[in-house]
Design an enzyme around this catalytic site. Structure first.
Site, PDB file in Angstrom:
ATOM      1  N   HIS A   1      33.713 129.089 -31.264  1.00  0.00           N
ATOM      2  CA  HIS A   1      33.955 128.503 -30.012  1.00  0.00           C
ATOM      3  C   HIS A   1      32.707 128.027 -29.514  1.00  0.00           C
ATOM      4  CE1 HIS A   1      37.961 130.422 -30.341  1.00  0.00           C
ATOM      5  NE2 HIS A   1      37.459 131.377 -30.561  1.00  0.00           N
TER       6      HIS A   1
ATOM      7  N   ASP B   1      29.441 137.258 -32.169  1.00  0.00           N
ATOM      8  CA  ASP B   1      31.135 137.250 -31.886  1.00  0.00           C
ATOM      9  C   ASP B   1      31.440 135.838 -31.397  1.00  0.00           C
ATOM     10  OD1 ASP B   1      33.381 138.703 -31.029  1.00  0.00           O
ATOM     11  OD2 ASP B   1      33.045 137.741 -29.136  1.00  0.00           O
TER      12      ASP B   1
ATOM     13  N   ASP C   1      50.145 140.833 -62.663  1.00  0.00           N
ATOM     14  CA  ASP C   1      50.083 142.158 -61.824  1.00  0.00           C
ATOM     15  C   ASP C   1      49.051 142.940 -62.167  1.00  0.00           C
ATOM     16  OD1 ASP C   1      50.923 142.732 -64.382  1.00  0.00           O
ATOM     17  OD2 ASP C   1      52.749 143.894 -63.961  1.00  0.00           O
TER      18      ASP C   1
ATOM     19  N   ASP D   1      36.621 125.073 -27.682  1.00  0.00           N
ATOM     20  CA  ASP D   1      35.233 125.593 -26.923  1.00  0.00           C
ATOM     21  C   ASP D   1      35.726 126.620 -26.087  1.00  0.00           C
ATOM     22  OD1 ASP D   1      33.089 125.976 -25.457  1.00  0.00           O
ATOM     23  OD2 ASP D   1      33.432 124.268 -24.350  1.00  0.00           O
TER      24      ASP D   1
ATOM     25  N   GLU E   1      31.390 135.848 -36.527  1.00  0.00           N
ATOM     26  CA  GLU E   1      32.682 135.857 -36.801  1.00  0.00           C
ATOM     27  C   GLU E   1      33.034 134.413 -36.494  1.00  0.00           C
ATOM     28  OE1 GLU E   1      36.521 137.467 -34.015  1.00  0.00           O
ATOM     29  OE2 GLU E   1      34.695 136.991 -33.277  1.00  0.00           O
TER      30      GLU E   1
END
Length: 496
Positions: free
Chosen positions: A238, A234, A418, A197, A264
């Site tokens: 959290h 943003d 590759d 958080d 995000e």
């Protein structure tokens, strides 16, 4: 259906000269012509560092460069009027405009308060390292320069769940504020450090209903003032995901608008938690594909040792393409930044081909790859570094191919570690559509791929100009498509 592309219209080190809003206003028509459909602008509100603040250090959400606060009227990017004019210009050019909002934390409080806290262990935020104690914390925001215009809401310690500074002792630690909404942290999905958080500064307390209502009022004011088309959210890992469910539903319902939202949730190696977030928000919010960006980074570093056939494994665009915003770089991963994970220059065109010319995902182009950047900053080694990020050669061509040519069914030829390729067969809606793409991390080679009979007899050329030969598609729709070492070639019908 058209292919859509987003542009991140800033980088971390963009000059703090107040020019960005006007820069976007003046270039918006050209951006539309290049093939962009939406632009993500940086935070427009005043940060705690005034006209040098990126906006990710939120001070006053209502100050868009209008009030004399934190040593300036304008923000790093310009004034309120310039911001609004830039959005209008972008929309008149045919672009959607997404505004970056930062609601997880605030900084630069106007007054200190005596606050009851408990210190926590940084590595396990759920573990208290002290008994309850009083500290002086910067938690009271009165916004004297604004003087109550637009909102008289005063933020105090009841509006925050944690801080990281004791002003009375000048000590730095992580302190859990003991308020009426709980002595511990809010429930978030990310369990790093026990509970993630707390990120920085004064952490907003979303359990406080007055905070949630104020942020809804602010959202209404922000939209009615600026008229944006969507949001970049943003630091959502959290925050309690239920807050954005409530906030977005409120705005979408009130204005009967979709308000596109991309968050995000930066978890390069934890796709599972990203899926948990999508489930918790019930698909309301797209996410940046951090695992894919990490794959690009690894591929660019490991070169031929990296198995290109696996590049989409465990990525969001592979597992939930409808909600994946794909990217090669952003302001956090660029050199010298907090999440530095910069894709090597040789691989960047290959990475952009992988997000721009395939069916799945909503690509986001980074500012520096379109415009170039130069800056100086201190690295983790304590030394100053001069950084030059050159404008990426071939990017505008890839944008053209995405907008006009890369359509129709997709067939993959991921058959060599590759060197991989794919074709887009074209469709009836786009007259000259259809292309073959070859991405190579090894030596020069070619890949046999089938474009389909509709292209039989057509002459194909490499739009990027890396291979100079012309290829005629065989009657059965097959052809051999060359590619140079550590390069990408995009083969499509030759134009007159």
């Amino acid at each position: 259906m058209e292919n859509y592309t987003m542009l991140q219209f800033f980088e971390w080190y963009y000059p703090a000269d107040g020019s960005l809003w006007n820069h976007f206003r003046d270039d918006s028509r050209r951006l539309k012509e290049l093939g962009f459909d939406a632009v993500w602008l940086p935070p427009a509100h005043k940060g705690m560092a005034g006209d040098t603040a990126s906006g990710y250090d939120s001070y006053d959400l209502y100050d868009l460069g209008e009030f004399d606060q934190k040593g300036s009227v304008r923000t790093k990017y310009g004034t309120k009027d310039e911001f609004i004019a830039a959005i209008r210009a972008g929309q008149e050019a045919g672009l959607q405009v997404y505004a970056d909002i930062v609601l997880n934390h605030m900084g630069g409080a106007d007054e200190k308060e005596v606050v009851m806290v408990r210190e926590v262990t940084p590595e396990n935020r759920n573990e208290f390292a002290s008994e309850p104690k009083e500290i002086e914390a910067y938690t009271k925001f009165t916004f004297p320069g604004r003087g109550g215009k637009y909102s008289e809401f005063v933020w105090d310690y009841q509006c925050f769940s944690g801080v990281d500074y004791n002003a009375s002792t000048q000590e730095t630690a992580i302190y859990s504020i003991q308020n009426q909404y709980g002595e511990g942290w809010q429930d978030v999905l990310d369990l790093e450090n026990g509970n993630y958080d707390y990120l920085m500064l004064s952490d907003v307390e979303f359990r406080n209903p007055h905070v949630r209502e104020e942020l809804k009022r602010w959202g209404e004011w922000f939209y009615e003032t600026a008229g944006m088309d969507g949001f970049r959210l943003d630091a959502i890992k959290h925050m309690d995901p239920q807050f954005f469910n409530e906030w977005l539903d409120h705005l979408r319902g009130k204005y009967n608008r979709e308000f596109y939202a991309v968050g995000e949730y930066w978890a390069p190696y934890d796709l599972h938690s990203m899926h948990e977030y999508i489930a918790a928000t019930e698909g309301r919010i797209s996410l940046f594909d951090a695992p894919l960006q990490a794959s690009f980074f690894r591929a660019s570093k490991e070169v031929e040792a990296y198995d290109l056939r696996t590049i989409f494994d465990d990525t969001l665009v592979q597992t939930n393409p409808a909600l994946a915003v794909t990217l090669v770089e952003n302001h956090d991963t660029q050199p010298l930044q907090s999440l530095e994970q910069t894709v090597e220059l040789w691989f960047r065109p290959l990475a952009y081909a992988l997000i721009l010319l395939r069916e799945a995902g909503y690509p986001c182009i980074f500012y520096s790859d379109l415009y170039g950047s130069q800056y100086t900053d201190t690295g983790n080694d304590g030394q100053e570094h001069d950084i030059t990020l050159a404008k990426l050669e071939g990017l505008e061509t890839l944008l053209y191919v995405r907008k006009h040519i890369a359509y129709g069914p997709q067939n993959d030829y991921f058959d060599a570690p590759d060197c991989i390729g794919w074709v887009r067969e074209g469709d009836d809606e786009h007259e000259t559509s259809g292309c073959a793409v070859v991405v190579c991390a090894g030596e020069d080679q070619s890949k046999s791929m089938r474009m389909g009979e509709r292209h039989a007899g057509k002459v194909f050329v490499d739009y990027l100009g890396h291979c100079d030969q012309q290829i005629t598609i065989q009657p059965d729709g097959w052809a051999d498509f060359p590619v140079k070492s550590r390069s990408v070639s995009v083969w499509a019908e030759k134009r007159d």
